[in-house]
Design a protein around this motif. Structure first.
Motif, mmCIF file in Angstrom:
data_model
loop_
_atom_site.group_PDB
_atom_site.id
_atom_site.type_symbol
_atom_site.label_atom_id
_atom_site.label_comp_id
_atom_site.label_asym_id
_atom_site.label_seq_id
_atom_site.Cartn_x
_atom_site.Cartn_y
_atom_site.Cartn_z
ATOM 1 N N LEU A 123 9.706 0.204 58.389
ATOM 2 C CA LEU A 123 10.796 0.764 57.591
ATOM 3 C C LEU A 123 10.253 1.795 56.619
ATOM 4 N N THR A 124 10.797 3.015 56.693
ATOM 5 C CA THR A 124 10.325 4.096 55.839
ATOM 6 C C THR A 124 11.385 4.530 54.838
ATOM 7 N N GLU A 125 12.581 4.838 55.338
ATOM 8 C CA GLU A 125 13.625 5.324 54.436
ATOM 9 C C GLU A 125 14.994 4.917 54.957
ATOM 10 N N LEU A 126 15.878 4.598 54.039
ATOM 11 C CA LEU A 126 17.272 4.260 54.362
ATOM 12 C C LEU A 126 18.192 5.068 53.457
ATOM 13 N N ARG A 127 19.152 5.748 54.075
ATOM 14 C CA ARG A 127 20.173 6.492 53.320
ATOM 15 C C ARG A 127 21.544 5.917 53.656
ATOM 16 N N VAL A 128 22.330 5.639 52.642
ATOM 17 C CA VAL A 128 23.678 5.110 52.807
ATOM 18 C C VAL A 128 24.645 6.032 52.088
ATOM 19 N N THR A 129 25.588 6.596 52.857
ATOM 20 C CA THR A 129 26.516 7.582 52.306
ATOM 21 C C THR A 129 27.934 7.253 52.720
ATOM 22 N N PRO A 130 28.896 7.190 51.796
ATOM 23 C CA PRO A 130 30.294 6.962 52.199
ATOM 24 C C PRO A 130 30.786 8.060 53.125
ATOM 25 N N ASN A 131 31.566 7.666 54.130
ATOM 26 C CA ASN A 131 32.169 8.631 55.046
ATOM 27 C C ASN A 131 33.670 8.368 55.093
ATOM 28 N N THR A 132 34.425 9.160 54.375
ATOM 29 C CA THR A 132 35.864 8.946 54.277
ATOM 30 C C THR A 132 36.643 9.630 55.392
ATOM 31 N N SER A 133 35.961 10.398 56.229
ATOM 32 C CA SER A 133 36.669 11.134 57.290
ATOM 33 C C SER A 133 36.414 10.585 58.683
ATOM 34 N N ALA A 134 35.445 9.681 58.832
ATOM 35 C CA ALA A 134 35.103 9.171 60.163
ATOM 36 C C ALA A 134 36.254 8.366 60.749
ATOM 37 N N PRO A 135 36.611 8.580 61.999
ATOM 38 C CA PRO A 135 37.603 7.711 62.642
ATOM 39 C C PRO A 135 37.041 6.309 62.830
ATOM 40 N N THR A 136 37.952 5.352 62.923
ATOM 41 C CA THR A 136 37.580 3.947 63.069
ATOM 42 C C THR A 136 38.175 3.390 64.346
ATOM 43 N N LEU A 137 37.356 2.676 65.102
ATOM 44 C CA LEU A 137 37.810 1.960 66.288
ATOM 45 C C LEU A 137 38.044 0.507 65.879
ATOM 46 N N ALA A 171 35.383 -1.413 63.717
ATOM 47 C CA ALA A 171 35.869 -2.463 62.814
ATOM 48 C C ALA A 171 36.433 -3.584 63.668
ATOM 49 N N ASN A 172 35.605 -4.589 63.921
ATOM 50 C CA ASN A 172 35.981 -5.673 64.823
ATOM 51 C C ASN A 172 36.694 -6.773 64.051
ATOM 52 N N HIS A 173 38.032 -6.779 64.120
ATOM 53 C CA HIS A 173 38.836 -7.783 63.422
ATOM 54 C C HIS A 173 39.144 -8.991 64.298
ATOM 55 N N ALA A 174 38.646 -9.023 65.522
ATOM 56 C CA ALA A 174 38.866 -10.181 66.392
ATOM 57 C C ALA A 174 38.276 -11.430 65.757
ATOM 58 N N GLU A 175 38.889 -12.582 66.057
ATOM 59 C CA GLU A 175 38.422 -13.838 65.482
ATOM 60 C C GLU A 175 38.650 -14.974 66.468
ATOM 61 N N SER A 176 37.759 -15.946 66.429
ATOM 62 C CA SER A 176 37.843 -17.094 67.333
ATOM 63 C C SER A 176 39.158 -17.840 67.153
ATOM 64 N N GLY A 177 39.726 -18.258 68.276
ATOM 65 C CA GLY A 177 40.946 -19.067 68.250
ATOM 66 C C GLY A 177 42.226 -18.287 68.107
ATOM 67 N N TYR A 201 41.682 4.341 66.382
ATOM 68 C CA TYR A 201 41.995 3.666 67.649
ATOM 69 C C TYR A 201 42.151 2.174 67.397
ATOM 70 N N LEU A 202 43.018 1.545 68.181
ATOM 71 C CA LEU A 202 43.190 0.095 68.120
ATOM 72 C C LEU A 202 43.074 -0.467 69.529
ATOM 73 N N PHE A 203 41.964 -1.160 69.807
ATOM 74 C CA PHE A 203 41.764 -1.851 71.076
ATOM 75 C C PHE A 203 42.335 -3.262 70.936
ATOM 76 N N ILE A 204 43.149 -3.670 71.922
ATOM 77 C CA ILE A 204 43.885 -4.937 71.839
ATOM 78 C C ILE A 204 43.564 -5.783 73.067
ATOM 79 N N GLN A 205 42.967 -6.962 72.848
ATOM 80 C CA GLN A 205 42.681 -7.873 73.952
ATOM 81 C C GLN A 205 43.056 -9.307 73.564
ATOM 82 N N PHE A 206 44.096 -9.824 74.177
ATOM 83 C CA PHE A 206 44.527 -11.217 73.988
ATOM 84 C C PHE A 206 44.981 -11.783 75.325
ATOM 85 N N THR A 207 44.700 -13.042 75.558
ATOM 86 C CA THR A 207 45.252 -13.817 76.671
ATOM 87 C C THR A 207 44.818 -15.275 76.601
ATOM 88 N N HIS A 208 43.516 -15.505 76.360
ATOM 89 C CA HIS A 208 42.953 -16.842 76.509
ATOM 90 C C HIS A 208 43.704 -17.902 75.703
#
Length: 367
Positions: A123-137, A171-177, A201-208
């Protein structure tokens, strides 16, 4: 913020533990993870590594960013991703109804967490910068998609970030059960609705869990489609793009080495809805059949959670989750979605009828 590791002019020593007052530092036990207190949102991560050593990087709740990568002595590698951080609170003052075992999960806390599997000298360097324009999946789904909290379990949504470069956050909002109804009742859809926006984008997977008898049961061609339309409407209202993902097969082989479908009419109901609504469909149901049958009855156990004490033919090992994530990415590559431009450079082709052997896959895990 910029953090330098090692050397004589450091901002942070590798032995510096997380300090609540300053809001950053290393969290132990092994492997160490670096944590930084940040507001909810998307963040660009720029990481500089120096060899020698093998490096794997994960974010938040074991979301894979970098597969095991070998660095030669003196070799420097600069990598970048965009990571989503979220809170359970809603603008209304209410909160997502987290399950008891979700309390304290890295996916819901106030920290951006990065987990490093490597010699710390890399590990040499880490930069963390807010990104308010990036799309979210965004991902809505159940335990076969979620960020599983610990090995030997994993799910495809957890490994999906590995296949994207910087500029898009998963942004994985899926949850067990979860079922379609319970996802709404626990305010998980409301949480997505509070932050999703045009260009996302909103990916939707339900059935089980939707096919199980009880209060959350829905009929394939009526109430199941109606509930899916509720999710679709949330995305469209925000100017985001909904994508339907059919659920994968369980591991149920017949005497001829062919899979038995346990999901009934639900995958077909989703296919018909996608066609009627002119939506992109990723047919993970069909692709998973090809993958698991190509592996065969015995080798396919390695894709699921089969240990000395667990025989689970529904949930996945990191190897199985990786194969399913590859199927999702392959479906995305064949689509017309602009989302494709964020895929990581240099992705190899994936043939579901010729999946890589279990022995070819290895992913370090926290002890």
């Amino acid at each position: 913020m910029i953090f330098h590791f090692g050397g004589t002019t450091t901002e942070l020593a590798l032995t510096d533990r997380f300090d609540a007052q300053r809001g950053f530092g290393f969290v132990y036990p092994e492997p160490p993870s670096f944590a930084l207190r940040v507001p909810e949102g998307n963040y660009d991560i720029a990481l500089t590594l120096t060899g020698p050593g093998e490096v794997t990087v994960k974010a938040e709740m074991r979301r894979l960013l970098l597969e095991p990568t070998r660095l030669r002595a003196g070799e420097t590698k600069r990598l970048a991703w965009t990571v989503n951080v979220r809170r359970p609170q809603l603008p209304s003052g209410a909160s997502v109804r987290l399950k008891k075992d979700e309390q304290g999960h890295l996916d819901w806390d106030e920290l951006l967490s990065l987990e490093f599997h490597c010699p710390m000298s890399c590990l040499t360097e880490l930069r963390v910068t807010p990104n308010t324009s990036a799309p979210t999946l965004y991902i809505a789904g159940d335990s076969t998609v979620t960020d599983q909290p610990g090995a030997p379990f994993a799910a495809w949504g957890q490994l999906l970030p590995r296949f994207f470069g910087p500029g898009l956050a998963v942004a994985n909002h899926a949850e067990s059960g979860e079922s379609l109804k319970s996802f709404v009742g626990e305010r998980r859809l409301a949480k997505i609705e509070s932050t999703i926006r045009k260009g996302d984008y909103l990916f939707i997977q339900f059935t089980h869990n939707d096919q199980k008898p009880g209060a959350n049961f829905v009929e394939p061609f009526t109430t199941y489609q109606d509930e899916l339309r509720r999710f679709i409407a949330v995305a469209k209202k925000a100017g985001a793009t909904p994508v339907l993902v059919t659920s994968m097969y369980r591991r149920r082989f017949d005497g001829q080495g062919k899979l038995t479908d346990t999901l009934g009419d639900y995958p077909e109901a989703m296919r018909q809805l996608a066609k009627a609504e002119s939506l992109t469909l990723i047919d993970l149901h069909a692709q998973s059949k090809l993958v698991f049958e190509a592996l065969g009855p015995e080798p396919s156990k390695r894709a699921f959670v089969h240990t000395e004490t667990i025989k689970d033919d529904t949930h996945f090992s990191s190897y199985g989750a990786y194969l399913l994530a590859r199927c999702v990415v392959a479906g995305l590559q064949k689509s017309d979605l602009p989302l494709k431009r964020f895929l990581a450079a240099g992705l190899s082709s994936f043939d579901p009828t010729k999946p890589p052997a279990p022995e070819s896959w290895r992913l370090p895990e926290a002890h």
